[in-house]
Structures are given as structure tokens and as C-alpha cells.
Design an enzyme around this catalytic site. Sequence first.
Site, PDB file in Angstrom:
ATOM      1  N   VAL A   1     -58.453 -42.003  79.881  1.00 31.08           N
ATOM      2  CA  VAL A   1     -57.818 -40.421  79.077  1.00 31.08           C
ATOM      3  C   VAL A   1     -57.924 -39.495  79.309  1.00 31.08           C
ATOM      4  O   VAL A   1     -59.219 -39.606  80.487  1.00 31.08           O
ATOM      5  CB  VAL A   1     -58.280 -40.438  77.620  1.00 31.08           C
ATOM      6  CG1 VAL A   1     -58.038 -42.051  76.897  1.00 31.08           C
ATOM      7  CG2 VAL A   1     -60.714 -40.200  77.497  1.00 31.08           C
ATOM      8  N   SER A   2     -57.190 -38.397  79.432  1.00 28.12           N
ATOM      9  CA  SER A   2     -57.066 -37.360  80.184  1.00 28.12           C
ATOM     10  C   SER A   2     -57.740 -36.804  79.968  1.00 28.12           C
ATOM     11  O   SER A   2     -58.824 -35.400  80.407  1.00 28.12           O
ATOM     12  CB  SER A   2     -56.052 -36.339  79.954  1.00 28.12           C
ATOM     13  OG  SER A   2     -55.414 -37.596  80.678  1.00 28.12           O
TER      14      SER A   2
END
Length: 198
Positions: A9-10
Site C-alpha cells: 500500500v502507498s
Amino acid sequence: MHTFAYARVSTSAQTTENQIREIEERGYAPQTVYQDTISGKVPAKDRPEFSKLLDTVQRMKGDKRLVVSKLDRLGRDAADILHTVRHLEETGCKVLVLQLGELDLTSSAGKLILSTLSAVAEMERDILIERTCAGLSRAKHQGKTLGRPSVTSQADREGIRKLLDEGESVAATARQFGVSRQTVMRIRDDENKSAITE
């Protein structure tokens, strides 16, 4: 067969939970799970957890596979994904992407997909080069000065040359004008080149 799962995930506001659940719901029970919270713009090998995954896969003997939910988990762009999959294949690890119908990218069909990715990556590079050249040409045509702006004015450059001609040292001249020694030497060398060509 040892099954690895990787999720990314970012931001810390996001969670990898859905990606892991999707892998498990497809019938995979990963013995080892690696998870990164990092921008997708970072190459796969520079992601901390993915880098650990690559090291582990390389050292491990026997059958192994890596399962990811989406293709972009394997790299930042087509070229990076291609490099990552080839590296994993060299270690004897299968690479399954759920987004592609659980296609093994190290299989014959997977290699066809990778060949397509390779062509896309080359096209991306060519387009980037074309855009850069077009932008530089347009800027030149509009009379814009390319490169970094000069740290010295014409008056400064004349003053620097005058001090050097009077025997002042490069270091002292640089201090007086508040610039680096390299800037002073470049101005001095530019004047010498001009004198030689005249």
C-alpha cells in the site's frame, strides 16, 4: 511448495488486509507474507520488504511461488516488472498474479505477457525521449535559456575576471563574490577559451 505472498500500500492510512484476504480466498495459504507501505513509484528492489523477499527466495531450495493480487505490486512500471519477474524466474520461483486470472508469469503464456510488457516498456522510453526532445526544441524556439540559471550576472563575471587579471587568487575571488571556486574557475576558463578562438 512454499507459497510467498506480497502486498503493498502507498500510505499508512491504507491496509494490506484486503490483498492478503483476496490471496487466501483464491485458495492460497501463504507460509510467508511480506508487506510494504511505500509508494508504487519506488522500484521493487528498493522496497524494504520486497527486497527481503527476493533474498529469501534466492536462498531457498525447492518449489516456491509468489502470489500477488495485482501486476503493479511487482514493480513501478513495465520495465521494472519485467526485471523483477525475470529475477524471480532465475531463482526458480513461479510468479502468480490474481489480476491476470492467476497466470504464472514464468510459464509460456506468462512469458508472452512479459514480451508484451517489454515492448510497452520500450515504447514508454521512446515516448519519453520524444517528449523531452520536443519540449527542449520548443523552449529553444521560444528563446528560453536551457539549463540551470547562472549564479553570476554579467557585471559579476567581469569583476571576477578583473580580479583574476590583477593576480587575486581563485579562492579569495570566490569569497569576495560569494560563489564557489568552481564557478570562478569556469568563468576564468571560459575567458581563456574565448581568447584562444579569437
